[in-house]
Design an enzyme around this catalytic site. Structure first.
Site, PDB file in Angstrom:
ATOM      1  CG  HIS A   1      -3.935  -3.623   2.341  1.00  0.00           C
ATOM      2  ND1 HIS A   1      -3.054  -3.243   3.330  1.00  0.00           N
ATOM      3  CD2 HIS A   1      -4.500  -2.481   1.885  1.00  0.00           C
ATOM      4  CE1 HIS A   1      -3.090  -1.933   3.468  1.00  0.00           C
ATOM      5  NE2 HIS A   1      -3.957  -1.444   2.606  1.00  0.00           N
TER       6      HIS A   1
ATOM      7  CD  GLU B   1      -2.108  -6.460   4.725  1.00  0.00           C
ATOM      8  OE1 GLU B   1      -2.360  -5.286   5.032  1.00  0.00           O
ATOM      9  OE2 GLU B   1      -1.481  -6.778   3.679  1.00  0.00           O
TER      10      GLU B   1
ATOM     11  CB  CYS C   1      -0.989  -0.040   1.153  1.00  0.00           C
ATOM     12  SG  CYS C   1      -2.345   1.156   0.959  1.00  0.00           S
TER      13      CYS C   1
END
Length: 202
Positions: free
Chosen positions: A183, A185, A79
């Protein structure tokens, strides 16, 4: 077990990134210590917030980051972490970035689309890279951003459409510095696979 250091410079979603990497089978350390960073098999540069603040906070780590990159070991910016890899950003009055990848960070143009670009969107994989091993084209990943990266074709790993085409993932000329605007994750099984791929690169 591969040692992955998440660089702590005061801006970043450190816990969720750490959890994702642990699921990917890594030994994860959150640190700003140069010795920890240099001893890592791989480094994550996270980031949530403003470009100018990120560069101000990371200023004292520039020599360590450059030395680490020169070693050829992998680094992944996520990001805002991808954005500060670039040469400069128009956010905050044309701030200078790390310059590890040529390009700039621009604000999304005024359209009928909402900014920030937030939620799930598909990416087109533009070139082969270990980060995207066994990741299908047009897969969906999770984004939250108001600025996008504009870089050359050779430095774009994957692209996305949101009012305009932009670099969803970038890479330096040497192939060891990678960024994702999205992202991993927060991108479910697909994102976890990418994190596994990163750990396998290390």
């Amino acid at each position: 077990m591969k040692k992955i250091v998440i660089i702590d410079y005061g801006l970043g979603n450190l816990r969720s990134v750490r959890k994702g990497l642990e699921h990917a089978g890594a030994n994860v350390v959150i640190s700003s210590d140069p010795e920890e960073i240099m001893s890592a098999d791989g480094v994550i540069l996270p980031g949530v917030g403003a470009f100018k603040d990120a560069m101000k906070n990371i200023k004292q780590m520039l020599d360590t980051i450059n030395e680490y990159v020169d070693s050829g070991k992998p680094m992944l910016g996520i990001c805002l972490g991808q954005q500060i890899l670039m040469s400069r950003s128009e956010e905050g009055g044309h701030s200078t970035g790390l310059g590890l990848i040529k390009g700039e960070v621009l604000r999304f143009p005024h359209t009928d689309l909402k900014v920030p670009h937030m939620g799930w969107n598909s990416i087109s994989i533009d070139q082969d890279h270990p980060l995207f091993k066994d990741i299908p084209d047009d897969t969906y990943v999770y984004f939250v951003h108001s600025f996008y990266v504009d870089t050359g074709k050779g430095n774009t790993l994957a692209s996305c459409e949101y009012g305009k085409k932009f670099a969803a993932s970038v890479v330096n000329d040497a192939g060891n510095v990678i960024g994702t605007q999205f992202h991993p994750e927060k991108s479910g099984d697909t994102g976890l696979k990418m994190l596994r791929n990163f750990v396998a690169m290390c």
